[in-house]
Design a protein around this motif. Structure first.
Motif, PDB file in Angstrom:
ATOM      1  N   ALA A 171       0.834  -1.212   0.000  1.00  0.00           N
ATOM      2  CA  ALA A 171       0.000   0.000   0.000  1.00  0.00           C
ATOM      3  C   ALA A 171       0.863   1.254   0.000  1.00  0.00           C
ATOM      4  CB  ALA A 171      -0.936  -0.007   1.208  1.00  0.00           C
ATOM      5  N   GLN A 172       1.961   1.238   0.759  1.00  0.00           N
ATOM      6  CA  GLN A 172       2.866   2.393   0.771  1.00  0.00           C
ATOM      7  C   GLN A 172       3.541   2.583  -0.583  1.00  0.00           C
ATOM      8  OE1 GLN A 172       5.364   1.390   4.135  1.00  0.00           O
ATOM      9  NE2 GLN A 172       4.173   2.708   5.514  1.00  0.00           N
ATOM     10  N   PHE A 173       3.921   1.494  -1.219  1.00  0.00           N
ATOM     11  CA  PHE A 173       4.520   1.582  -2.554  1.00  0.00           C
ATOM     12  C   PHE A 173       3.520   2.175  -3.545  1.00  0.00           C
ATOM     13  CE2 PHE A 173       5.008  -0.384  -6.758  1.00  0.00           C
ATOM     14  CZ  PHE A 173       6.261   0.087  -7.096  1.00  0.00           C
ATOM     15  N   GLU A 174       2.281   1.712  -3.512  1.00  0.00           N
ATOM     16  CA  GLU A 174       1.253   2.230  -4.419  1.00  0.00           C
ATOM     17  C   GLU A 174       0.964   3.700  -4.133  1.00  0.00           C
ATOM     18  OE1 GLU A 174      -2.055  -0.363  -3.917  1.00  0.00           O
ATOM     19  OE2 GLU A 174      -1.186  -1.987  -5.134  1.00  0.00           O
ATOM     20  N   TYR A 175       1.039   4.084  -2.862  1.00  0.00           N
ATOM     21  CA  TYR A 175       0.814   5.487  -2.520  1.00  0.00           C
ATOM     22  C   TYR A 175       1.872   6.382  -3.164  1.00  0.00           C
ATOM     23  CZ  TYR A 175       0.513   9.804   0.152  1.00  0.00           C
ATOM     24  OH  TYR A 175       0.406  11.126   0.495  1.00  0.00           O
ATOM     25  N   HIS A 176       3.127   6.012  -3.029  1.00  0.00           N
ATOM     26  CA  HIS A 176       4.200   6.826  -3.600  1.00  0.00           C
ATOM     27  C   HIS A 176       4.135   6.846  -5.124  1.00  0.00           C
ATOM     28  CE1 HIS A 176       6.294   7.845   0.089  1.00  0.00           C
ATOM     29  NE2 HIS A 176       6.181   6.586   0.501  1.00  0.00           N
ATOM     30  N   GLN A 177       3.762   5.716  -5.727  1.00  0.00           N
ATOM     31  CA  GLN A 177       3.590   5.697  -7.173  1.00  0.00           C
ATOM     32  C   GLN A 177       2.472   6.640  -7.596  1.00  0.00           C
ATOM     33  OE1 GLN A 177       6.508   4.196  -8.302  1.00  0.00           O
ATOM     34  NE2 GLN A 177       5.277   3.097  -9.789  1.00  0.00           N
ATOM     35  N   THR A 178       1.360   6.599  -6.887  1.00  0.00           N
ATOM     36  CA  THR A 178       0.213   7.463  -7.197  1.00  0.00           C
ATOM     37  C   THR A 178       0.549   8.927  -6.962  1.00  0.00           C
ATOM     38  OG1 THR A 178      -1.256   5.660  -6.492  1.00  0.00           O
ATOM     39  CG2 THR A 178      -2.233   7.833  -6.746  1.00  0.00           C
ATOM     40  N   MET A 179       1.305   9.198  -5.891  1.00  0.00           N
ATOM     41  CA  MET A 179       1.693  10.580  -5.596  1.00  0.00           C
ATOM     42  C   MET A 179       2.585  11.144  -6.699  1.00  0.00           C
ATOM     43  SD  MET A 179       3.799  12.073  -2.343  1.00  0.00           S
ATOM     44  CE  MET A 179       5.216  11.074  -2.810  1.00  0.00           C
ATOM     45  N   ARG A 180       3.557  10.369  -7.144  1.00  0.00           N
ATOM     46  CA  ARG A 180       4.437  10.836  -8.218  1.00  0.00           C
ATOM     47  C   ARG A 180       3.664  11.071  -9.509  1.00  0.00           C
ATOM     48  NH1 ARG A 180       8.499   7.689  -5.494  1.00  0.00           N
ATOM     49  NH2 ARG A 180       7.739   5.748  -6.423  1.00  0.00           N
ATOM     50  N   LYS A 181       2.675  10.233  -9.768  1.00  0.00           N
ATOM     51  CA  LYS A 181       1.848  10.410 -10.968  1.00  0.00           C
ATOM     52  C   LYS A 181       1.066  11.712 -10.896  1.00  0.00           C
ATOM     53  CE  LYS A 181      -1.657   8.076 -13.765  1.00  0.00           C
ATOM     54  NZ  LYS A 181      -2.538   6.890 -13.871  1.00  0.00           N
ATOM     55  N   LEU A 182       0.516  12.025  -9.715  1.00  0.00           N
ATOM     56  CA  LEU A 182      -0.222  13.281  -9.550  1.00  0.00           C
ATOM     57  C   LEU A 182       0.707  14.481  -9.678  1.00  0.00           C
ATOM     58  CD1 LEU A 182      -2.760  14.896  -8.823  1.00  0.00           C
ATOM     59  CD2 LEU A 182      -2.199  14.554  -6.410  1.00  0.00           C
ATOM     60  N   ILE A 183       1.889  14.401  -9.050  1.00  0.00           N
ATOM     61  CA  ILE A 183       2.846  15.515  -9.131  1.00  0.00           C
ATOM     62  C   ILE A 183       3.247  15.769 -10.580  1.00  0.00           C
ATOM     63  CG2 ILE A 183       5.204  16.196  -8.555  1.00  0.00           C
ATOM     64  CD1 ILE A 183       4.838  14.842  -5.851  1.00  0.00           C
ATOM     65  N   GLU A 184       3.480  14.704 -11.327  1.00  0.00           N
ATOM     66  CA  GLU A 184       3.846  14.846 -12.736  1.00  0.00           C
ATOM     67  C   GLU A 184       2.696  15.444 -13.541  1.00  0.00           C
ATOM     68  OE1 GLU A 184       5.287  12.073 -16.524  1.00  0.00           O
ATOM     69  OE2 GLU A 184       5.017  11.190 -14.531  1.00  0.00           O
ATOM     70  N   PHE A 185       1.465  15.039 -13.232  1.00  0.00           N
ATOM     71  CA  PHE A 185       0.319  15.516 -14.004  1.00  0.00           C
ATOM     72  C   PHE A 185       0.074  17.010 -13.772  1.00  0.00           C
ATOM     73  CE2 PHE A 185      -4.138  16.216 -15.006  1.00  0.00           C
ATOM     74  CZ  PHE A 185      -4.299  15.489 -16.170  1.00  0.00           C
ATOM     75  N   ILE A 186       0.211  17.460 -12.522  1.00  0.00           N
ATOM     76  CA  ILE A 186      -0.073  18.871 -12.231  1.00  0.00           C
ATOM     77  C   ILE A 186       1.142  19.757 -12.473  1.00  0.00           C
ATOM     78  CG2 ILE A 186      -1.837  18.246 -10.551  1.00  0.00           C
ATOM     79  CD1 ILE A 186       0.105  18.913  -8.332  1.00  0.00           C
ATOM     80  N   GLY A 187       2.305  19.140 -12.753  1.00  0.00           N
ATOM     81  CA  GLY A 187       3.509  19.925 -13.035  1.00  0.00           C
ATOM     82  C   GLY A 187       4.080  20.618 -11.821  1.00  0.00           C
ATOM     83  N   SER A 188       3.860  20.055 -10.641  1.00  0.00           N
ATOM     84  CA  SER A 188       4.363  20.678  -9.414  1.00  0.00           C
ATOM     85  C   SER A 188       5.861  20.443  -9.274  1.00  0.00           C
ATOM     86  CB  SER A 188       3.624  20.111  -8.196  1.00  0.00           C
ATOM     87  OG  SER A 188       4.181  20.614  -6.990  1.00  0.00           O
ATOM     88  N   GLU A 189       6.549  21.393  -8.647  1.00  0.00           N
ATOM     89  CA  GLU A 189       7.975  21.265  -8.395  1.00  0.00           C
ATOM     90  C   GLU A 189       8.244  20.615  -7.042  1.00  0.00           C
ATOM     91  OE1 GLU A 189       9.746  25.068  -8.804  1.00  0.00           O
ATOM     92  OE2 GLU A 189       9.328  25.226 -10.967  1.00  0.00           O
ATOM     93  N   GLU A 190       7.175  20.333  -6.299  1.00  0.00           N
ATOM     94  CA  GLU A 190       7.349  19.671  -5.006  1.00  0.00           C
ATOM     95  C   GLU A 190       7.719  18.203  -5.217  1.00  0.00           C
ATOM     96  OE1 GLU A 190       7.185  21.245  -2.190  1.00  0.00           O
ATOM     97  OE2 GLU A 190       6.527  23.171  -3.042  1.00  0.00           O
ATOM     98  N   GLU A 191       8.588  17.694  -4.337  1.00  0.00           N
ATOM     99  CA  GLU A 191       8.965  16.292  -4.416  1.00  0.00           C
ATOM    100  C   GLU A 191       8.015  15.399  -3.631  1.00  0.00           C
ATOM    101  OE1 GLU A 191      12.977  15.894  -3.187  1.00  0.00           O
ATOM    102  OE2 GLU A 191      13.807  17.061  -4.865  1.00  0.00           O
ATOM    103  N   ASP A 192       7.265  15.995  -2.706  1.00  0.00           N
ATOM    104  CA  ASP A 192       6.385  15.205  -1.857  1.00  0.00           C
ATOM    105  C   ASP A 192       5.193  16.068  -1.467  1.00  0.00           C
ATOM    106  OD1 ASP A 192       5.364  13.187  -0.403  1.00  0.00           O
ATOM    107  OD2 ASP A 192       6.953  13.099   1.107  1.00  0.00           O
ATOM    108  N   ILE A 193       4.000  15.543  -1.610  1.00  0.00           N
ATOM    109  CA  ILE A 193       2.801  16.261  -1.211  1.00  0.00           C
ATOM    110  C   ILE A 193       1.924  15.325  -0.394  1.00  0.00           C
ATOM    111  CG2 ILE A 193       2.804  17.804  -3.219  1.00  0.00           C
ATOM    112  CD1 ILE A 193       0.645  16.065  -4.455  1.00  0.00           C
ATOM    113  N   THR A 194       1.053  15.910   0.404  1.00  0.00           N
ATOM    114  CA  THR A 194       0.060  15.140   1.147  1.00  0.00           C
ATOM    115  C   THR A 194      -1.314  15.700   0.836  1.00  0.00           C
ATOM    116  OG1 THR A 194       0.274  16.608   3.085  1.00  0.00           O
ATOM    117  CG2 THR A 194       1.640  14.626   3.030  1.00  0.00           C
TER     118      THR A 194
END
Length: 468
Positions: A219-242
């Motif tokens: 579940a933690q692995f899937e969370y980080h994968q999903t988070m990176r996908k969202l960051i890439e989609f929105i074009g954010s410069e943040e490395e980590d979001i909650t």
């Protein structure tokens, strides 16, 4: 659950704003829009007065009747040209001449007025304004595509954000299950050491702990994968979001029903609007193509006011004959005018003009058929969306009831376990069922929200909802 201490909290509205700001396609569309509007502005100046100024310097030497004729002149031509929507071309220009003929200064100034009116080809307003209308429609189509792109980006952010919310909630559930499994294991270990429980139960409990830890890691692995996908989609410069949104999520209701929703889809469908605009554009293009088949017949008139040409020297003789023409004045006076009827009949090129009309007619038929076909399937698509919404709503209710029942069974099993009326294996089984029911409910609720967003996307309502 381990997250970076520097993770930036972000709600759905902030994620949408970030995506709209950073999306490269939307940025490119805005840059292209500036070029399109500038080109349209230039085309709209087609019927504005066009002012120009020309100048020429000439040196001419001729021998006429064994006499040398030297002429040096400067000509300037300020002019004003204008085209009207009905094809009328108006030109006004002044001619100012300054020169020397046999060392005598000569000058003159005149105003010329030229009017040309097409009588057949090119006389219709729709033909002369075609370039402006075509550019305006193409610009409107690009605006619709840009709006559709905005809706698509918003929908993509919603789906990816919901996926991150679900992944975050799954981690919480797996943490809870792991903590409960470890607690049961420790309690059971104490009972085994006291001889009140068989060793096989402890082995089963340990297997459950290992399984819970495995599920948590995934579940933690899937969370980080999903988070990176969202960051890439929105074009954010943040490395980590909650995500700031969590369960329970408020379930929104959809206000449109039946034919009302179908009508909303039809009124806001971008593809329908684009097809209709292309139909209107092609119909006008057909008129322009047919106009090119007409005979080119024009009426032209010229009027000159002023004295503008002077040749020769003043002579004491008033007669104009070959022997004295050089020494006689040659002056254009006020009121000179002429009228012309111009006719141009092309002998060749008929096949090319016919082909243009034929190609435009075929294109119009294709667009009209595409409109009929799209409308036919648009209604079915809207009905499918409503049915999918109703199904997902029912699935969400059933999943919520399943969680309620699983929680009740688990609570009853806890009481029975304390009274010694059930086994640890039965309790663990009911705990696992409760965990699965909660996982299923979360997935079902997120799917319901995604279907809701898809309905709003097809109805063209996302931009109104999420953009201030």
């Amino acid at each position: 659950m381990v997250f970076s201490a520097n993770a930036k909290p972000m709600d759905l509205k902030q994620a949408i704003a970030c995506a709209l700001e950073n999306n490269i396609e939307l940025k490119t569309a805005l840059w292209d829009k500036a070029v399109r509007l500038d080109e349209l502005h230039i085309l709209k100046q087609k019927f504005s007065p066009q002012v120009s100024w020309n100048m020429s310097v000439s040196l001419q030497r001729e021998i006429y009747y064994n006499e040398d004729f030297d002429e040096k002149k400067i000509h300037s031509y300020p002019s004003l040209r204008m085209l009207t929507p009905i094809g009328t071309q108006i030109e006004l220009f002044t001619e100012q001449n300054i020169g020397y003929e046999r060392y005598q200064k000569k000058s003159g100034t005149a105003l010329h007025v030229v009017v040309e009116q097409p009588l057949l080809q090119g006389r219709r307003k729709v033909v002369n304004t075609w370039s402006i209308e075509n550019a305006s429609i193409l610009n409107e189509i690009q605006e619709l595509l840009h709006r559709q792109a905005i809706e698509h980006v918003i929908y993509g952010v919603i789906v990816n954000y919901h996926a991150l919310v679900l992944a975050n909630e799954n981690i919480k559930l797996h943490h809870r299950w792991l903590a409960q499994s470890e607690r049961f294991y420790e309690n059971l270990k104490s009972k085994v050491e006291a001889g009140r429980a068989p060793l096989s139960d402890l082995v089963s409990s340990k297997l459950q702990v290992n399984q819970a830890q495995s599920y948590l890691d995934r579940a933690q692995f899937e969370y980080h994968q999903t988070m990176r996908k969202l960051i890439e989609f929105i074009g954010s410069e943040e490395e980590d979001i909650t995500v700031t949104q969590g369960f329970p999520i408020k379930k929104e209701s959809f206000d449109f029903k039946g034919n009302e929703f179908v009508q909303v889809i039809a009124d806001n469908d971008i593809e329908t609007k684009i097809i209709n605009l292309n139909i209107a554009r092609t119909r006008t293009q057909l008129i322009v193509a047919k106009d090119q088949q007409l005979v080119d017949l024009k009426l032209r008139g010229d009027l000159t006011l002023g004295r503008y040409h002077v040749y020769g020297e003043n002579s004491m003789y008033q007669e104009l004959n070959d022997n004295g023409i050089y020494n006689s004045p040659f002056v254009h006076q006020n009121g000179n005018y002429s009228a012309h009827l111009l006719l141009s009949i092309p002998i060749t090129g008929k096949d090319q003009r016919y082909h243009q009309v034929l190609a435009t007619k075929i294109e119009l038929k294709k667009l009209e058929y595409a409109s009929w076909y799209h409308q036919k399937h648009l209604t079915a698509h809207a009905q499918n969306l409503l049915e999918q919404m109703a199904l997902q709503n029912r699935q969400e209710q059933l999943a919520a009831n399943a969680v309620t029942l699983a929680q009740k069974n688990y609570d009853d099993a806890l009481l029975k376990l304390e009274a010694g009326r059930t086994s640890m294996f039965e309790l663990v089984t009911l705990q696992e069922r409760l965990h699965d029911a909660q996982m299923q409910y979360n997935t079902t609720l997120i799917t319901y929200l995604d279907v809701m967003a898809n309905l709003e996307y097809n109805a063209g309502l996302l931009a109104k909802k999420w953009i201030a």
